[in-house]
Design an enzyme around this catalytic site. Structure first.
Site, short mmCIF file in Angstrom:
data_model
loop_
_atom_site.label_atom_id
_atom_site.label_comp_id
_atom_site.label_asym_id
_atom_site.label_seq_id
_atom_site.Cartn_x
_atom_site.Cartn_y
_atom_site.Cartn_z
N GLU A 202 0.79 -1.19 -0.14
CA GLU A 202 0.08 -0.07 0.08
C GLU A 202 0.85 1.24 -0.15
O GLU A 202 0.63 2.19 -0.58
CB GLU A 202 -0.93 0.07 1.40
CG GLU A 202 -2.01 -1.03 1.45
CD GLU A 202 -2.98 -1.16 0.08
OE1 GLU A 202 -2.96 0.06 -0.34
OE2 GLU A 202 -3.82 -2.17 0.00
N ARG A 206 0.91 3.79 -3.34
CA ARG A 206 0.20 5.19 -2.79
C ARG A 206 1.34 6.05 -2.81
O ARG A 206 1.25 7.29 -3.43
CB ARG A 206 -0.67 4.92 -1.89
CG ARG A 206 -1.74 4.04 -2.04
CD ARG A 206 -3.09 3.96 -0.95
NE ARG A 206 -3.60 2.80 -0.84
CZ ARG A 206 -5.04 2.48 -0.42
NH1 ARG A 206 -5.61 3.78 -0.07
NH2 ARG A 206 -5.46 1.45 -0.42
N ASP A 335 -5.42 -9.85 -8.16
CA ASP A 335 -5.57 -8.86 -9.34
C ASP A 335 -4.46 -8.53 -9.93
O ASP A 335 -4.05 -8.64 -11.13
CB ASP A 335 -6.46 -8.04 -9.08
CG ASP A 335 -6.21 -7.23 -7.56
OD1 ASP A 335 -5.20 -7.73 -6.96
OD2 ASP A 335 -6.91 -6.32 -7.11
N GLU A 470 -11.95 0.86 -10.32
CA GLU A 470 -11.47 -0.04 -11.52
C GLU A 470 -12.40 0.26 -12.63
O GLU A 470 -11.71 -0.08 -13.77
CB GLU A 470 -11.56 -1.57 -10.90
CG GLU A 470 -10.51 -1.85 -9.95
CD GLU A 470 -10.63 -1.33 -8.49
OE1 GLU A 470 -11.77 -0.89 -8.20
OE2 GLU A 470 -9.70 -1.41 -7.87
C1 DMJ Z 1 -6.26 0.80 -4.79
O1 DMJ Z 1 -5.15 0.83 -3.78
C2 DMJ Z 1 -5.40 0.05 -5.88
O2 DMJ Z 1 -6.29 0.36 -7.30
C3 DMJ Z 1 -5.08 -1.27 -6.03
O3 DMJ Z 1 -4.73 -2.04 -7.06
C4 DMJ Z 1 -6.64 -2.00 -5.57
N1 DMJ Z 1 -7.40 -1.54 -4.47
C5 DMJ Z 1 -7.62 -0.17 -4.54
C6 DMJ Z 1 -8.72 0.42 -5.26
O4 DMJ Z 1 -9.61 -0.30 -5.29
#
Ligand code: DMJ
Length: 571
Positions: A202, A206, A335, A470
């Protein structure tokens, strides 16, 4: 007798075949039209002008439906004479791609309406951002996330997460004033010398991603210095017996550890930090960052336990093996593994064949094992596999896939990837509009039995919406790469629903508990940082027709929507 009274009657006669000479020259036609116009009475001319104005207004009012198909085919008119002034401006602004001559009024008209609409949609996104920012500034300044209902904040890492995640969004949305105030907070208040545990994934996507992209967009070394600082503080995560990183690091003490209950890490997490660390190495000329994340990819590439290129969800940090095997999903915990295979290949100039092979194999694995159609409407969806048993469950998170597939096709991968992208895009859109609020739940289940009355079911526990990006992200790619404006219309509908059900009047937007209850969607009192970092940014890029605004041939977006440059070829 008043000869002039005859002028109130129109009599336009066309030269028939037998009427002698037929002059087809342009000049003759223009003169003849002009003569006929002049033959009309003032009343008749006024009437025609009035009807034209009326049509113009009706055209704007019913714009999406009337021009949907027209806009999909932006006219390309050959350049014969001086472009119309209005058209010239549109061309200059990069708004339209046609060139207009004096005879192409209808197309100029459509482009003009497009331009007006585009500007108003872009402004709507800027307005939404300002509203979100207002709440953050007033009640959560310098903290991780806004709690808009209670007018307070929540801390996760205690690093001003929303502010950092939103930096490049402000730059892209041209919100310079807001950007400057955030920048001065970064310059004077942000410190990573703190005794806090952060999640490696994270904080990489970010914070490190946000700082690196802001550095690239602005050229301001403040952001690069901060990126180096956080990047080096995250490195202890890789000190594990297997070199597969731990999930958590204390950035003040330089000590990393797995979660308390397990020595496993999540596969998506350890394989979705590569774009950022590779870029950090390129910028600093210090190879250790890239080496650490490349080692992870190398190991995962060789591991047993995949199914046709699909990976399990967990990996052990002691022995480097997959654990909890037999479950395959494109949703949570797996994912962005797939997303980063493709994007690393693009970032590195399409030379790293192993990444491409793994990506192509995985997409074939999806088609073979996870792709199904719903009933009654035949929506294509990506389900899950658990120990050989198919489950028609799809996370909203999977909606990154249409965009990724489209990006791959744009980069020369098989055209059927684009076909699949379009089908899945439709499904993700349906996940929104089939709900009473027009907002997607976190997870849906598709019906596959013949005789089903609806395609999508939602379990009670899955009815929440976290303002996730998404679907908007994929709409952006699909619009940018197909030029089909229906994706913009879909996005606009979704933005309206966010406005209606998640906006908090005192500032900010909130996650909601129940997308099926428009009367009381039940606010969760939290605005995730990715709403500003990703969702609003992708809305803006979706509504912009300027393909040079973060060109997909120059940038690759990390999984938190932070654009990083595609490396220049050294060959
Ligand atoms: C975000 O932090 C990123 O897109 C991550 O890949 C998936 N989760 C969240 C948004 O849904």
């Amino acid at each position: 007798m008043h000869l002039s009274s005859r002028q109130d009657y129109v009599s336009i006669s066309f030269a028939g075949q037998g009427s002698g000479s037929y002059n087809n020259s342009k000049q003759w036609r223009r003169q003849s039209c002009w003569r006929k116009w002049k033959q009309l009475s003032r009343l008749q001319r006024s009437l025609i002008l009035f009807i034209l104005v009326l049509l113009f207004i009706c055209g704007i009012a019913s714009y999406p439906s009337v021009t949907e198909h027209l806009r999909g085919k932006t006219p390309f008119i050959s350049y014969e004479s001086e472009p119309l002034v209005g058209c010239q401006n549109l061309l200059k602004a990069g708004i339209i791609e046609c060139q207009c001559n004096k005879d192409c009024f209808p197309f100029t008209f459509i482009s003009f309406v497009s331009f007006v609409l585009e500007s108003s949609w872009l402004e709507a996104v800027q307005e939404a951002f300002r509203h979100a920012w207002k709440g953050y500034k007033e009640f959560a300044w310098g903290h991780d996330e806004l709690r808009p209902i209670s007018k307070s904040y929540s801390e996760w890492f205690g690093l001003g997460l929303t502010l950092i995640d939103a930096l490049d969004t402000m730059w892209i949305l041209d919100l310079k004033e807001e950007f400057e105030e955030a920048k001065s907070w970064v310059a004077t208040e942000l410190t990573f010398n703190k005794n806090v545990d952060v999640n490696l994934f994270e904080s990489t996507i970010r914070i490190l991603g946000g700082l690196l992209s802001t550095y690239h967009l602005t050229g301001d070394t403040l952001f690069l210095d901060k990126a180096k600082d956080i990047g080096s503080r995250l490195m202890p995560a890789f000190n594990t017996p297997s070199k597969i990183p731990y999930s958590d690091v204390n950035i003040g003490k330089g000590i990393a550890h797995p979660p308390r209950w397990t020595s496993d890490s999540t596969v998506a997490e350890v394989t979705s930090i590569q774009l950022e660390f590779r870029e950090l190495s390129r910028l600093t000329q210090e190879p250790q960052y890239q080496a650490a994340v490349a080692e992870v990819m190398k190991q995962v590439h060789k591991l047993d336990g995949k199914l046709d290129g699909l990976v399990p969800m967990f990996i052990n940090t002691n022995n480097g093996q997959f654990t909890h095997q037999g479950i395959y999903t494109l949703g949570a915990r797996a994912d962005s593994y797939y997303e980063y295979l493709l994007k690393q290949w693009i970032q590195g100039g399409k030379k790293e064949n192993q990444l491409l092979e793994d990506y192509l194999q995985a997409i074939e694995g999806v088609k073979k094992n996870l792709l199904q159609k719903s009933s009654p409407n035949g929506l294509t969806f990506v389900g899950e596999l658990s120990h050989g048993q198919f489950s028609p469950k799809m996370d909203h998170l999977v909606c990154f896939l249409p965009g990724t597939l489209a990006l791959g096709a744009h980069n020369g991968l098989p055209a059927d990837h684009m076909d699949l992208a379009k089908e899945l895009m439709e499904t993700c859109y349906q996940m929104y509009i089939q709900m009473e609020t027009g907002l997607s739940p976190e997870i849906v289940h598709f019906n596959m039995h013949q005789g089903s009355t609806r395609d999508i079911d939602v379990k009670l526990a899955d009815r929440h919406n976290l303002l996730r990006p998404e679907t908007v992200e994929s709409l952006f790619y699909l619009h940018r790469l197909t030029k089909d404006h229906k994706y913009q219309d879909w996005g606009w509908e979704i933005l309206q629903n966010f406005e209606k059900y998640t906006k908090v009047s005192s500032g900010g937007y909130t996650s909601i508990n129940n997308v099926r209850d428009p009367e009381y969607p039940s606010p969760r009192d939290k605005m995730e940082s990715f709403f500003l970092g990703e969702t609003l940014k992708y809305f803006y890029l979706l509504f912009s027709n300027n393909t040079n605004l973060i060109s997909l041939d120059q940038y690759v977006f990390n999984t938190e929507a932070h654009p990083l440059p595609i490396w220049p070829s050294t060959a």
